[in-house]
Design a protein around this motif. Structure first.
Motif, PDB file in Angstrom:
ATOM      1  N   HIS A   1       0.673  -1.156  -0.105  1.00 14.66           N
ATOM      2  CA  HIS A   1       0.008   0.051  -0.090  1.00 14.66           C
ATOM      3  C   HIS A   1       0.939   1.234  -0.058  1.00 14.66           C
ATOM      4  O   HIS A   1       0.605   2.090  -0.947  1.00 14.66           O
ATOM      5  N   ARG A   2       1.880   1.239   0.779  1.00 12.54           N
ATOM      6  CA  ARG A   2       2.827   2.391   0.975  1.00 12.54           C
ATOM      7  C   ARG A   2       3.386   2.714  -0.522  1.00 12.54           C
ATOM      8  O   ARG A   2       3.578   3.979  -0.911  1.00 12.54           O
ATOM      9  N   VAL A   3       3.920   1.500  -1.326  1.00 15.20           N
ATOM     10  CA  VAL A   3       4.733   1.875  -2.485  1.00 15.20           C
ATOM     11  C   VAL A   3       3.564   2.399  -3.611  1.00 15.20           C
ATOM     12  O   VAL A   3       4.103   3.019  -4.076  1.00 15.20           O
ATOM     13  N   ARG A   4       2.288   1.622  -3.472  1.00 18.53           N
ATOM     14  CA  ARG A   4       1.618   2.192  -4.629  1.00 18.53           C
ATOM     15  C   ARG A   4       1.133   3.580  -4.307  1.00 18.53           C
ATOM     16  O   ARG A   4       1.176   4.289  -5.219  1.00 18.53           O
ATOM     17  N   ASP A   5       0.919   4.040  -2.964  1.00 17.39           N
ATOM     18  CA  ASP A   5       0.506   5.534  -2.612  1.00 17.39           C
ATOM     19  C   ASP A   5       1.734   6.515  -3.326  1.00 17.39           C
ATOM     20  O   ASP A   5       1.626   7.382  -3.833  1.00 17.39           O
ATOM     21  N   ALA A   6       3.178   5.639  -2.885  1.00 19.98           N
ATOM     22  CA  ALA A   6       4.386   6.613  -3.551  1.00 19.98           C
ATOM     23  C   ALA A   6       4.194   6.832  -5.066  1.00 19.98           C
ATOM     24  O   ALA A   6       4.306   7.889  -5.561  1.00 19.98           O
ATOM     25  N   ILE A   7       3.851   5.694  -5.617  1.00 22.39           N
ATOM     26  CA  ILE A   7       3.864   5.781  -7.013  1.00 22.39           C
ATOM     27  C   ILE A   7       2.609   6.782  -7.517  1.00 22.39           C
ATOM     28  O   ILE A   7       3.116   7.769  -8.329  1.00 22.39           O
ATOM     29  N   ALA A   8       1.445   6.690  -7.169  1.00 16.47           N
ATOM     30  CA  ALA A   8       0.473   7.498  -7.544  1.00 16.47           C
ATOM     31  C   ALA A   8       0.643   8.971  -7.258  1.00 16.47           C
ATOM     32  O   ALA A   8       0.422   9.794  -8.238  1.00 16.47           O
TER      33      ALA A   8
ATOM     34  N   GLU B   1      10.962   2.726  -5.438  1.00 13.26           N
ATOM     35  CA  GLU B   1      11.967   2.032  -4.786  1.00 13.26           C
ATOM     36  C   GLU B   1      12.383   2.460  -3.491  1.00 13.26           C
ATOM     37  O   GLU B   1      12.901   1.657  -2.884  1.00 13.26           O
ATOM     38  N   ALA B   2      12.502   3.803  -3.387  1.00 16.27           N
ATOM     39  CA  ALA B   2      12.819   4.320  -1.995  1.00 16.27           C
ATOM     40  C   ALA B   2      11.808   3.833  -0.901  1.00 16.27           C
ATOM     41  O   ALA B   2      12.255   3.551   0.072  1.00 16.27           O
ATOM     42  N   GLU B   3      10.662   3.900  -1.296  1.00 15.61           N
ATOM     43  CA  GLU B   3       9.501   3.586  -0.206  1.00 15.61           C
ATOM     44  C   GLU B   3       9.781   1.977  -0.025  1.00 15.61           C
ATOM     45  O   GLU B   3       9.856   1.551   1.135  1.00 15.61           O
ATOM     46  N   ALA B   4      10.186   1.382  -1.048  1.00 15.52           N
ATOM     47  CA  ALA B   4      10.308  -0.247  -0.817  1.00 15.52           C
ATOM     48  C   ALA B   4      11.407  -0.504   0.202  1.00 15.52           C
ATOM     49  O   ALA B   4      11.387  -1.389   0.957  1.00 15.52           O
ATOM     50  N   ARG B   5      12.455   0.019  -0.233  1.00 10.90           N
ATOM     51  CA  ARG B   5      13.695  -0.155   0.497  1.00 10.90           C
ATOM     52  C   ARG B   5      13.370   0.361   2.000  1.00 10.90           C
ATOM     53  O   ARG B   5      14.135  -0.070   2.931  1.00 10.90           O
ATOM     54  N   LYS B   6      12.570   1.478   2.369  1.00 13.19           N
ATOM     55  CA  LYS B   6      12.448   1.820   3.821  1.00 13.19           C
ATOM     56  C   LYS B   6      11.727   0.570   4.601  1.00 13.19           C
ATOM     57  O   LYS B   6      11.951   0.140   5.519  1.00 13.19           O
ATOM     58  N   THR B   7      10.961  -0.025   3.860  1.00 14.85           N
ATOM     59  CA  THR B   7      10.086  -1.391   4.405  1.00 14.85           C
ATOM     60  C   THR B   7      11.022  -2.332   4.401  1.00 14.85           C
ATOM     61  O   THR B   7      10.875  -2.934   5.834  1.00 14.85           O
TER      62      THR B   7
ATOM     63  N   PRO C   1     -10.038  -1.459  10.487  1.00 16.78           N
ATOM     64  CA  PRO C   1      -9.890  -0.785   9.379  1.00 16.78           C
ATOM     65  C   PRO C   1      -9.010  -1.492   8.189  1.00 16.78           C
ATOM     66  O   PRO C   1      -7.972  -2.186   8.572  1.00 16.78           O
ATOM     67  N   PRO C   2      -9.203  -1.281   7.032  1.00 16.32           N
ATOM     68  CA  PRO C   2      -8.354  -1.914   6.194  1.00 16.32           C
ATOM     69  C   PRO C   2      -7.001  -1.397   6.026  1.00 16.32           C
ATOM     70  O   PRO C   2      -6.764  -0.161   6.547  1.00 16.32           O
ATOM     71  N   ALA C   3      -5.977  -2.127   5.642  1.00 17.98           N
ATOM     72  CA  ALA C   3      -4.565  -1.786   5.702  1.00 17.98           C
ATOM     73  C   ALA C   3      -4.230  -0.425   5.004  1.00 17.98           C
ATOM     74  O   ALA C   3      -3.445   0.379   5.630  1.00 17.98           O
ATOM     75  N   ALA C   4      -5.046   0.003   3.915  1.00 15.52           N
ATOM     76  CA  ALA C   4      -4.809   1.179   3.437  1.00 15.52           C
ATOM     77  C   ALA C   4      -5.163   2.489   4.071  1.00 15.52           C
ATOM     78  O   ALA C   4      -4.659   3.409   4.165  1.00 15.52           O
ATOM     79  N   ALA C   5      -6.150   2.249   4.972  1.00 20.74           N
ATOM     80  CA  ALA C   5      -6.378   3.160   5.883  1.00 20.74           C
ATOM     81  C   ALA C   5      -5.875   3.242   7.321  1.00 20.74           C
ATOM     82  O   ALA C   5      -5.806   4.421   7.926  1.00 20.74           O
ATOM     83  N   VAL C   6      -5.070   2.207   7.412  1.00 21.20           N
ATOM     84  CA  VAL C   6      -4.342   2.289   8.934  1.00 21.20           C
ATOM     85  C   VAL C   6      -2.894   2.936   8.780  1.00 21.20           C
ATOM     86  O   VAL C   6      -2.656   3.889   9.583  1.00 21.20           O
ATOM     87  N   VAL C   7      -2.285   2.881   7.507  1.00 24.49           N
ATOM     88  CA  VAL C   7      -0.924   3.186   7.605  1.00 24.49           C
ATOM     89  C   VAL C   7      -0.723   4.579   6.339  1.00 24.49           C
ATOM     90  O   VAL C   7      -1.226   4.306   5.265  1.00 24.49           O
ATOM     91  N   ALA C   8      -0.682   5.512   6.914  1.00 22.70           N
ATOM     92  CA  ALA C   8      -0.143   7.022   5.999  1.00 22.70           C
ATOM     93  C   ALA C   8       1.124   7.036   5.608  1.00 22.70           C
ATOM     94  O   ALA C   8       1.832   6.968   6.833  1.00 22.70           O
ATOM     95  N   PRO C   9       1.435   7.580   4.903  1.00 22.77           N
ATOM     96  CA  PRO C   9       2.773   8.077   4.594  1.00 22.77           C
ATOM     97  C   PRO C   9       3.171   9.219   5.613  1.00 22.77           C
ATOM     98  O   PRO C   9       2.225   9.880   6.086  1.00 22.77           O
ATOM     99  N   PRO C  10       4.534   9.325   6.177  1.00 22.63           N
ATOM    100  CA  PRO C  10       4.823  10.231   7.339  1.00 22.63           C
ATOM    101  C   PRO C  10       4.646  11.754   6.621  1.00 22.63           C
ATOM    102  O   PRO C  10       5.060  11.882   5.285  1.00 22.63           O
ATOM    103  N   VAL C  11       3.992  12.469   7.207  1.00 19.84           N
ATOM    104  CA  VAL C  11       3.931  13.840   6.820  1.00 19.84           C
ATOM    105  C   VAL C  11       5.344  14.531   6.578  1.00 19.84           C
ATOM    106  O   VAL C  11       5.224  15.218   5.655  1.00 19.84           O
ATOM    107  N   ALA C  12       6.340  14.462   7.258  1.00 20.06           N
ATOM    108  CA  ALA C  12       7.763  15.084   6.930  1.00 20.06           C
ATOM    109  C   ALA C  12       8.378  13.968   5.814  1.00 20.06           C
ATOM    110  O   ALA C  12       9.564  14.578   5.909  1.00 20.06           O
TER     111      ALA C  12
END
Length: 196
Positions: free
Chosen positions: A36-43, A127-133, A162-173
């Motif tokens: 979900h985080r990688v998909r959000d980063a792509i979009a 790729e940067a988001e996937a490496r963080k994970t 809640p679904p996983a997409a609603a649980v984890v949001a990318p950090p604001v900073a």
């Protein structure tokens, strides 16, 4: 027939998370959250990079794409024309460029550079988001805690998670990575909404 934007984002997400997390020991929950985080980063990055191209098409010489294009044209003298590829990132970039009247009307020789710019930006961010994970702590306990905090809906009711997409949001900073261009060509990109 062109693939839908959502399918292209999903394909790219699967490719990047599959490669980055193939040798990483993650729980099933963490894999879902990572995806979900990688998909959000792509979009988000696709929207930002496309906006840069639109700004340049409107004559903004200070846009990040304008700087990229200047450098790309200089490199083209030595490397020849950019080649189109069939990667999901390039297909998504081509779909974004073709779908907007401002970018589809760019000069023919500029369109491949616009597609390269968008494809590089979204791949780099994903790729940067996937490496963080892959190197970071598990996110599953935090997701479970948020689900538990919601509590039961009533006496004897099952706990609502809640679904996983609603649980984890990318950090604001979080720092957004731009396309791979030399530092002297980098500019500031305005934030924006997601296309996903």
């Amino acid at each position: 027939m062109a693939q839908s934007r959502g399918k292209l984002i999903d394909e790219l997400t699967d490719n990047i998370t599959g490669t980055a997390l193939a040798s990483v020991n993650l729980s099933a929950e963490d894999r879902v959250l990572a995806r979900h985080r990688v998909r959000d980063a792509i979009a988000a990055e696709a929207t930002g990079a496309h906006r840069d191209v639109v700004a340049a098409a409107r004559g903004d010489e200070d846009s990040q794409f304008s700087a990229y294009l200047t450098g790309a044209r200089q490199l083209q003298q030595y490397r020849g024309e950019p080649e189109a590829d069939a990667s999901p990132a390039r297909k998504l970039a081509a779909e974004l460029v073709a779908a907007d009247s401002l970018t589809s009307g760019l000069p023919k020789e500029t369109i491949p550079h616009a597609e390269d710019y968008i494809a590089h930006a979204i791949t780099f961010a994903a790729e940067a988001e996937a490496r963080k994970t892959a190197g970071g702590p598990s996110q599953a306990p935090a997701a479970a805690a948020l689900g538990a905090a919601a509590g039961p809906a009533g006496p004897g009711a099952a706990q609502a998670v809640p679904p996983a997409a609603a649980v984890v949001a990318p950090p604001v900073a979080a720092v957004k990575a731009g396309p791979r261009v030399p530092n002297e060509l980098r500019g500031q990109r305005n934030g924006g909404s997601s296309i996903g």
